[in-house]
Design a protein around this motif. Structure first.
Motif, PDB file in Angstrom:
ATOM      1  N   GLY A  77      45.675  33.373  39.368  1.00  0.00           N
ATOM      2  CA  GLY A  77      44.951  33.355  38.111  1.00  0.00           C
ATOM      3  C   GLY A  77      43.701  34.215  38.104  1.00  0.00           C
ATOM      4  O   GLY A  77      43.283  34.688  37.040  1.00  0.00           O
ATOM      5  N   SER A  78      43.080  34.403  39.278  1.00  0.00           N
ATOM      6  CA  SER A  78      41.918  35.297  39.361  1.00  0.00           C
ATOM      7  C   SER A  78      42.395  36.746  39.348  1.00  0.00           C
ATOM      8  O   SER A  78      43.421  37.072  39.943  1.00  0.00           O
ATOM      9  N   ALA A  79      41.643  37.613  38.682  1.00  0.00           N
ATOM     10  CA  ALA A  79      41.963  39.035  38.716  1.00  0.00           C
ATOM     11  C   ALA A  79      41.817  39.562  40.137  1.00  0.00           C
ATOM     12  O   ALA A  79      40.871  39.197  40.850  1.00  0.00           O
ATOM     13  N   ASP A  80      42.750  40.396  40.569  1.00  0.00           N
ATOM     14  CA  ASP A  80      42.676  40.963  41.918  1.00  0.00           C
ATOM     15  C   ASP A  80      41.351  41.683  42.140  1.00  0.00           C
ATOM     16  O   ASP A  80      40.808  41.669  43.256  1.00  0.00           O
ATOM     17  N   SER A  81      40.808  42.306  41.091  1.00  0.00           N
ATOM     18  CA  SER A  81      39.584  43.082  41.264  1.00  0.00           C
ATOM     19  C   SER A  81      38.400  42.200  41.658  1.00  0.00           C
ATOM     20  O   SER A  81      37.526  42.625  42.417  1.00  0.00           O
ATOM     21  N   ILE A  82      38.353  40.952  41.156  1.00  0.00           N
ATOM     22  CA  ILE A  82      37.280  40.042  41.567  1.00  0.00           C
ATOM     23  C   ILE A  82      37.407  39.727  43.050  1.00  0.00           C
ATOM     24  O   ILE A  82      36.434  39.789  43.812  1.00  0.00           O
ATOM     25  N   LEU A  83      38.610  39.388  43.495  1.00  0.00           N
ATOM     26  CA  LEU A  83      38.812  39.043  44.906  1.00  0.00           C
ATOM     27  C   LEU A  83      38.622  40.265  45.796  1.00  0.00           C
ATOM     28  O   LEU A  83      38.106  40.149  46.914  1.00  0.00           O
ATOM     29  N   ASP A  84      39.019  41.450  45.311  1.00  0.00           N
ATOM     30  CA  ASP A  84      38.769  42.680  46.075  1.00  0.00           C
ATOM     31  C   ASP A  84      37.269  42.899  46.253  1.00  0.00           C
ATOM     32  O   ASP A  84      36.817  43.287  47.338  1.00  0.00           O
ATOM     33  N   ASP A  85      36.495  42.664  45.201  1.00  0.00           N
ATOM     34  CA  ASP A  85      35.041  42.803  45.313  1.00  0.00           C
ATOM     35  C   ASP A  85      34.478  41.823  46.345  1.00  0.00           C
ATOM     36  O   ASP A  85      33.656  42.191  47.189  1.00  0.00           O
ATOM     37  N   LEU A  86      34.939  40.587  46.290  1.00  0.00           N
ATOM     38  CA  LEU A  86      34.415  39.560  47.201  1.00  0.00           C
ATOM     39  C   LEU A  86      34.701  39.896  48.660  1.00  0.00           C
ATOM     40  O   LEU A  86      33.950  39.479  49.551  1.00  0.00           O
ATOM     41  N   GLN A  87      35.761  40.639  48.917  1.00  0.00           N
ATOM     42  CA  GLN A  87      36.079  41.028  50.289  1.00  0.00           C
ATOM     43  C   GLN A  87      34.928  41.792  50.928  1.00  0.00           C
ATOM     44  O   GLN A  87      34.805  41.829  52.158  1.00  0.00           O
ATOM     45  N   HIS A  88      34.077  42.426  50.116  1.00  0.00           N
ATOM     46  CA  HIS A  88      32.994  43.257  50.627  1.00  0.00           C
ATOM     47  C   HIS A  88      31.614  42.639  50.444  1.00  0.00           C
ATOM     48  O   HIS A  88      30.618  43.271  50.761  1.00  0.00           O
ATOM     49  N   TRP A  89      31.567  41.431  49.947  1.00  0.00           N
ATOM     50  CA  TRP A  89      30.274  40.763  49.782  1.00  0.00           C
ATOM     51  C   TRP A  89      29.832  40.143  51.096  1.00  0.00           C
ATOM     52  O   TRP A  89      30.664  39.679  51.890  1.00  0.00           O
ATOM     53  N   PRO A  90      28.540  40.102  51.342  1.00  0.00           N
ATOM     54  CA  PRO A  90      28.054  39.395  52.534  1.00  0.00           C
ATOM     55  C   PRO A  90      28.256  37.893  52.370  1.00  0.00           C
ATOM     56  O   PRO A  90      28.341  37.371  51.255  1.00  0.00           O
ATOM     57  N   MET A  91      28.333  37.198  53.472  1.00  0.00           N
ATOM     58  CA  MET A  91      28.446  35.737  53.409  1.00  0.00           C
ATOM     59  C   MET A  91      27.782  35.151  54.663  1.00  0.00           C
ATOM     60  O   MET A  91      27.685  35.824  55.687  1.00  0.00           O
ATOM     61  N   PRO A  92      27.296  33.912  54.537  1.00  0.00           N
ATOM     62  CA  PRO A  92      27.288  33.040  53.361  1.00  0.00           C
ATOM     63  C   PRO A  92      26.288  33.515  52.316  1.00  0.00           C
ATOM     64  O   PRO A  92      25.250  34.066  52.657  1.00  0.00           O
ATOM     65  N   LEU A  93      26.613  33.294  51.028  1.00  0.00           N
ATOM     66  CA  LEU A  93      25.798  33.816  49.939  1.00  0.00           C
ATOM     67  C   LEU A  93      25.783  32.809  48.797  1.00  0.00           C
ATOM     68  O   LEU A  93      26.832  32.307  48.380  1.00  0.00           O
ATOM     69  N   ALA A  94      24.585  32.508  48.270  1.00  0.00           N
ATOM     70  CA  ALA A  94      24.464  31.604  47.129  1.00  0.00           C
ATOM     71  C   ALA A  94      24.988  32.293  45.876  1.00  0.00           C
ATOM     72  O   ALA A  94      24.626  33.430  45.587  1.00  0.00           O
ATOM     73  N   VAL A  95      25.844  31.601  45.124  1.00  0.00           N
ATOM     74  CA  VAL A  95      26.471  32.194  43.942  1.00  0.00           C
ATOM     75  C   VAL A  95      26.601  31.155  42.842  1.00  0.00           C
ATOM     76  O   VAL A  95      26.516  29.945  43.072  1.00  0.00           O
ATOM     77  N   GLU A  96      26.856  31.640  41.628  1.00  0.00           N
ATOM     78  CA  GLU A  96      27.327  30.815  40.518  1.00  0.00           C
ATOM     79  C   GLU A  96      28.703  31.326  40.149  1.00  0.00           C
ATOM     80  O   GLU A  96      28.917  32.536  40.036  1.00  0.00           O
ATOM     81  N   ILE A  97      29.661  30.412  39.988  1.00  0.00           N
ATOM     82  CA  ILE A  97      31.017  30.826  39.647  1.00  0.00           C
ATOM     83  C   ILE A  97      31.464  30.093  38.390  1.00  0.00           C
ATOM     84  O   ILE A  97      31.021  28.973  38.102  1.00  0.00           O
ATOM     85  N   GLU A  98      32.347  30.750  37.641  1.00  0.00           N
ATOM     86  CA  GLU A  98      32.942  30.088  36.478  1.00  0.00           C
ATOM     87  C   GLU A  98      34.399  30.496  36.380  1.00  0.00           C
ATOM     88  O   GLU A  98      34.811  31.552  36.872  1.00  0.00           O
ATOM     89  N   GLY A  99      35.183  29.633  35.773  1.00  0.00           N
ATOM     90  CA  GLY A  99      36.608  29.875  35.633  1.00  0.00           C
ATOM     91  C   GLY A  99      37.310  28.589  35.250  1.00  0.00           C
ATOM     92  O   GLY A  99      36.740  27.745  34.546  1.00  0.00           O
TER      93      GLY A  99
END
Length: 348
Positions: free
Chosen positions: A202-224
């Motif tokens: 259900g998530s767009a591949d582009s969102i998950l592709d972006d997350l692959q390159h984000w640092p972690m652990p990282l404080a976020v707000e998510i919606e869906g």
């Protein structure tokens, strides 16, 4: 598409294709010595980082001596005493390195460092020129680079809310992306629950592709939308993920805990923390996988402290210890009921 305003640094980017042998060159048109690292997607889809090349003022070096068949590559350029920021993260070390994979850097004994993206226009040969601030031409990269402000990382692909499940908006901790049992997904820790967003879920591949390159652990707000529930897990479809500056009260403790630790009293006992996952080993054998949360005082503890709670994924059994001393090389866990101190040393 991931966006981030980059903090003003001493140098900005000029990219100028030049006649050269097939490959990737970097030139230093600044007055300071530059240390350069690059990141790229290698054959087979393996994200790879390499460094460091030392460039004196006015010097050029070839950092990839073969036809460059990718439209994008990533780079990091630092000077002594200077900073460098960017929206993408790769693994690196202080010495010379070639590292395959851009996730779980700390767990594998590496640093997670920020890189910037360059569009080569799919040229077989390309030259990246580092120039002093204010001297670069208009970049070809369609993603704007900002210098005045610092905006959070964000990835957004809207869909009709409620079409896949119960709509939600929550704050939590992005804990990384992984591939387990053939399922590729990204995870978040939210109020003790594991939120998973799967490719094809259900998530767009582009969102998950972006997350692959984000640092972690990282404080976020998510919606869906919440698609499905388990005992301690929630399957979600993501419409937006946004970094929240200063959104994790335990950010420093969480960062310090990343990596591998060995018991001082029993060297056979070790565990590794990657994001919010804790992997237990004894005598070199894997013995357990827990989900970590950090919070206030452990339940029924006779004194206050930072609670380090682990929940066994297979049995959902949970236990809480207090964090004692946490440094780059030493970790203390305190059993609240007894006051016993368990001491570990870093073995990354």
């Amino acid at each position: 598409m991931t966006t981030r305003n980059l903090r003003r640094a001493a140098f900005v980017l000029a990219v100028m294709p030049m006649a050269a042998q097939a490959g990737l060159d970097v030139c230093n048109d600044t007055d300071l010595r530059q240390s350069v690292a690059i990141g790229y997607e290698a054959p087979g889809g393996i994200w790879t980082s390499e460094g460091w090349w030392q460039l004196a003022p006015g010097e050029c070096k070839t950092v990839m001596a073969r036809a460059f068949d990718r439209q994008y590559f990533y780079y990091r350029a630092t000077v002594q005493g200077g900073g460098f920021d960017g929206p993408f993260s790769f693994c690196s070390t202080s010495g010379a390195f070639t590292i395959e994979g851009d996730t779980d850097c700390a767990a594998r004994g590496y640093d997670s460092t920020r890189f910037r993206k360059v569009d080569t226009g799919e040229a077989a040969d390309f030259t990246l020129t580092l120039v002093a601030d204010g001297a670069s031409p208009e970049p070809d990269d369609p993603d704007p680079v900002y210098n005045e402000e610092d905006l959070p990382l964000e990835s957004v692909v809207p869909f009709p809310r409620g079409s896949l499940g119960e709509p939600f908006t929550q704050s939590g901790i992005f804990t990384g992306c992984e591939l387990i049992d053939g399922l590729d997904f990204c995870s978040f820790e939210i109020e003790g629950w594991r939120y998973h967003a799967y490719y094809g879920g259900g998530s767009a591949d582009s969102i998950l592709d972006d997350l692959q390159h984000w640092p972690m652990p990282l404080a976020v707000e998510i919606e869906g939308d919440m698609v499905n529930y388990g005992d301690i897990t929630v399957e979600v479809a993501l419409a937006r993920v946004t970094e929240v500056f200063d959104g994790d009260f335990f950010a420093e403790e969480r960062r310090m805990l990343q990596g591998s630790w060995q018991s001082v009293d029993d060297p056979e006992a070790k565990f590794t923390i990657a994001g919010a996952d804790v992997y237990d080993y004894y005598g070199g054998e894997f013995i357990g996988h827990q989900w970590m949360t950090l919070g206030g005082t452990c339940p029924d503890a006779p004194y206050e402290g930072v609670g380090f709670t682990r929940t066994e994924l297979e049995t959902q059994e949970s236990w809480c210890e207090h964090l004692g001393e946490v440094t780059a090389v030493r970790l203390e866990l305190i059993i609240p009921e007894l006051g016993d101190v368990l001491t570990y040393r870093r073995v990354d």
